[in-house]
Write an enzyme that holds these catalytic residues in place. Structure first.
Site, short mmCIF file in Angstrom:
data_model
loop_
_atom_site.label_atom_id
_atom_site.label_comp_id
_atom_site.label_asym_id
_atom_site.label_seq_id
_atom_site.Cartn_x
_atom_site.Cartn_y
_atom_site.Cartn_z
CE LYS A 174 -1.85 2.61 3.18
NZ LYS A 174 -1.73 3.89 2.49
CD GLU A 247 12.50 0.11 7.27
OE1 GLU A 247 12.93 1.05 6.58
OE2 GLU A 247 12.37 -1.04 6.83
CB CYS A 281 13.71 8.34 7.95
SG CYS A 281 14.73 7.21 7.00
CD GLU A 378 10.71 12.68 11.32
OE1 GLU A 378 9.58 12.25 11.60
OE2 GLU A 378 11.51 12.07 10.60
P1 NAD Z 1 2.46 8.32 7.87
O1 NAD Z 1 2.70 7.48 9.08
O2 NAD Z 1 1.48 9.41 7.97
O3 NAD Z 1 1.96 7.40 6.67
C1 NAD Z 1 2.72 6.31 6.18
C2 NAD Z 1 1.80 5.28 5.56
O4 NAD Z 1 1.02 4.68 6.58
C3 NAD Z 1 0.82 5.82 4.55
O5 NAD Z 1 0.70 4.88 3.52
C4 NAD Z 1 -0.48 5.95 5.36
O6 NAD Z 1 -1.63 5.88 4.56
C5 NAD Z 1 -0.37 4.73 6.27
N1 NAD Z 1 -1.03 4.83 7.56
C6 NAD Z 1 -1.22 5.92 8.34
N2 NAD Z 1 -1.81 5.58 9.50
C7 NAD Z 1 -1.97 4.23 9.47
C8 NAD Z 1 -2.49 3.28 10.40
N3 NAD Z 1 -2.96 3.64 11.59
N4 NAD Z 1 -2.50 1.97 10.04
C9 NAD Z 1 -2.00 1.58 8.85
N5 NAD Z 1 -1.51 2.44 7.92
C10 NAD Z 1 -1.48 3.76 8.24
O7 NAD Z 1 3.90 8.84 7.43
P2 NAD Z 1 4.29 9.77 6.17
O8 NAD Z 1 3.89 11.18 6.49
O9 NAD Z 1 3.81 9.15 4.91
O10 NAD Z 1 5.88 9.64 6.16
C11 NAD Z 1 6.73 10.47 6.88
C12 NAD Z 1 7.28 9.74 8.09
O11 NAD Z 1 7.92 8.54 7.67
C13 NAD Z 1 8.36 10.53 8.81
O12 NAD Z 1 8.17 10.42 10.20
C14 NAD Z 1 9.65 9.82 8.41
O13 NAD Z 1 10.72 9.97 9.31
C15 NAD Z 1 9.18 8.41 8.32
N6 NAD Z 1 10.11 7.61 7.52
C16 NAD Z 1 10.91 6.70 8.18
C17 NAD Z 1 11.84 5.95 7.45
C18 NAD Z 1 12.73 4.92 8.13
O14 NAD Z 1 13.35 4.13 7.43
N7 NAD Z 1 12.84 4.91 9.44
C19 NAD Z 1 11.96 6.15 6.06
C20 NAD Z 1 11.14 7.09 5.45
C21 NAD Z 1 10.22 7.82 6.19
#
Ligand code: NAD
Length: 481
Positions: A174, A247, A281, A378
């Site tokens: 997804k 992650e 990230c 962040e």
């Molecule tokens: P987000 O958590 O808002 O969304 C990520 C994904 O999760 C999306 O596909 C969203 O639709 C889905 N989602 C949201 N809530 C959910 C739930 N309760 N259950 C299941 N799916 C759900 O994050 P974002 O804004 O898309 O990404 C930014 C974040 O990602 C930042 O905090 C960044 O640091 C982190 N990130 C971490 C890494 C790593 O390797 N540690 C890499 C890239 C990004």
């Protein structure tokens, strides 16, 4: 680059080996212009169920034939490699990444696929004598629900797909509704590479993500995204004790000692913080500089910031693109204005650009305490708080004084001292004189709230596998007559 209007035409979902239209759609916005790029197909709950059923129905041989899986991954790498221009163009359009960086992300996706195509899962021998043979092997978890953020959709898709497939799983992926296009195209390109049902693309919103997590037939969730969503996924996974790879977000500190070559380091620190508009990230998100070099280093970094060229991601002169979507732009804007209102000072930037799209000037803010939101939270964008320290112990304490724990770095001419300080950082990775290097063979992940488990390397494959102990009692050998 590829023709912009052609690459977005007729995007389809990949479900059970077939390319199908979405039951719903969502407008994907070009972050460089604010205009709608395309109405992208999204799945319905019924389509999600179909994808999970297909992933569950994959022939057993898939989990047993490692050579076939490696061959498929190699073919996938060849196909992605042959479509760099097309995939990079879509990335550039949907997240505003400068084209050269989009090519780089596509190249990195190929590298992740090739890495798993060439590796072999290990078998650990515990005993092998005349009485018994005991060994531990890796077996598949089953259906992996892969949930992606918007910031590096192709790279993260390749990392999750390649590892899950190498471990013998099938994948229901997804992408974020804010950046689903590259992953949709990836599914279309790889349609014939894997047996039907092994790879499915199911773009949708947070509710669909929740449905994927709650699905009783999904054995593992591999999630990259925010801490809040990671916590919700962990709670929702508990009834089925789903395997988890989380992650999550980071708030990496970089500590700069007084013995550095200020000029050289200024440019590299800037890249560590602002590469891909700071939406990484493991970017530098807090900079701690020894007080004796604070003003000189800041002046150098200000020069680099002011030399940054923001603009059309397709223009070769552009070195920094817009923020990838409006909510993220607003988050950065709010964090900076709150910091300035609380007494911080913008040494560079501190404002959006007066043009359409999500452009924000690279920003350096001083005069903040560790509790200021731009320091404590962040930002995930082009705004870096710069703080000074007198004693290195204080810098280490400040760096560790956070709920995050993804990465951190130390910058010094004295490598041994750098290693000593790096080893005192509580983070999944601690770099010395570099930051944010993430490669397929190097384990990567977070401590504290930055995640659970490790991606990449041999340990990354373990996250997507169950360990099975085979324990054999051998019959006594007949005496030699
Ligand atoms: P987000 O958590 O808002 O969304 C990520 C994904 O999760 C999306 O596909 C969203 O639709 C889905 N989602 C949201 N809530 C959910 C739930 N309760 N259950 C299941 N799916 C759900 O994050 P974002 O804004 O898309 O990404 C930014 C974040 O990602 C930042 O905090 C960044 O640091 C982190 N990130 C971490 C890494 C790593 O390797 N540690 C890499 C890239 C990004």
């Amino acid at each position: 680059m590829a023709n912009k209007s052609i690459v977005l035409r007729d995007l389809r979902l990949l479900i059970d080996g077939a390319l199908v239209p979405g039951a719903e759609s969502v407008a994907v916005i070009n972050p460089a212009t604010g205009e709608t790029l395309v109405d992208a197909p999204m799945v319905s709950r019924a389509q999600l169920d179909q994808a999970v059923a297909a992933a569950l129905d994959v022939p057993r041989i898939w989990g047993r034939d490692e050579a076939l899986r490696r061959q498929s991954l190699s073919q996938a790498a060849d196909i992605v490699s042959a479509h760099v221009a097309e995939l990079a163009t879509i990335l550039c359009l949907e997240i505003g990444l400068p084209y050269k960086l989009a090519e780089m992300e596509t190249g990195a996706a190929v590298a992740f696929l090739r890495y798993r195509a060439s590796g072999k899962a290990s078998i650990d021998t515990i005993a092998d004598d005349e009485k018994q043979r005991i060994y531990v092997r890796r077996i598949p978890v089953g259906v992996t629900g892969a949930i992606l953020p918007w910031n590096a959709p192709l790279l993260i898709a390749a990392e999750k797909l390649s590892t899950a497939v190498a471990a013998g799983n099938s994948v229901v992926m997804k992408p974020s509704p804010l950046a689903p296009l590259t992953v949709l195209r990836l599914g279309m390109l790889l349609r014939d590479v894997f047996p039907s049902g092994v790879f499915n693309t199911v773009p949708g919103g947070d509710q669909l993500g929740k449905a994927l997590v709650a699905h009783p037939k999904v054995g593992m969730i591999s999630f990259t995204g925010s801490i809040a969503a990671g916590q919700s996924i962990m709670a929702a996974s508990s009834p089925g004790l789903k395997r988890l790879s989380l992650e999550l977000g980071g708030n990496d500190a970089a500590i700069v000692l007084p013995d550095v070559d200020i000029r050289k380091v200024a440019r590299r620190l800037f890249t560590g913080a602002f590469f891909r508009t700071g939406q990484i990230c493991a970017a530098i998100k807090r900079l701690y500089v020894h007080e004796s070099i604070m003003s000189e280093l800041l002046a150098e970094m200000k020069t680099v910031a002011e030399g940054t060229v923001l603009g059309d991601p397709f223009d070769p002169a552009t070195t920094m693109g817009p923020l990838a979507n409006r909510p993220q732009f607003e988050r950065v804007e709010n964090l900076v204005s709150a910091s300035l209102a609380a007494g911080g000072k913008a040494v560079a930037g501190g404002h959006a650009l007066d043009r359409p799209g999500n452009f924000y000037a690279p920003t350096l803010v001083v005069g903040l305490s560790d509790k200021a939101p731009l320091v404590a939270e962040e930002q995930f964008g082009p705004a870096l708080p710069v703080l000074s320290f007198a004693k290195v112990e204080d810098a280490i304490e400040a760096a560790n004084g956070t709920v995050y724990g993804l990465g951190g770095s130390v910058w010094t001419s004295d490598v041994e001292q750098g290693i000593d300080i790096a080893s005192q950082l509580r983070s999944g990775t601690a770099w010395v004189n570099q930051h944010g290097i993430v490669l397929p063979h190097i384990p990567f992940g977070g401590v504290n709230l930055s995640g659970l488990g490790r991606a990449n390397g041999a340990v990354g494959l373990d996250s997507y596998s169950e360990l099975q102990t085979i324990s054999v009692s051998l019959p006594p050998k007949a005496p030699v007559s």
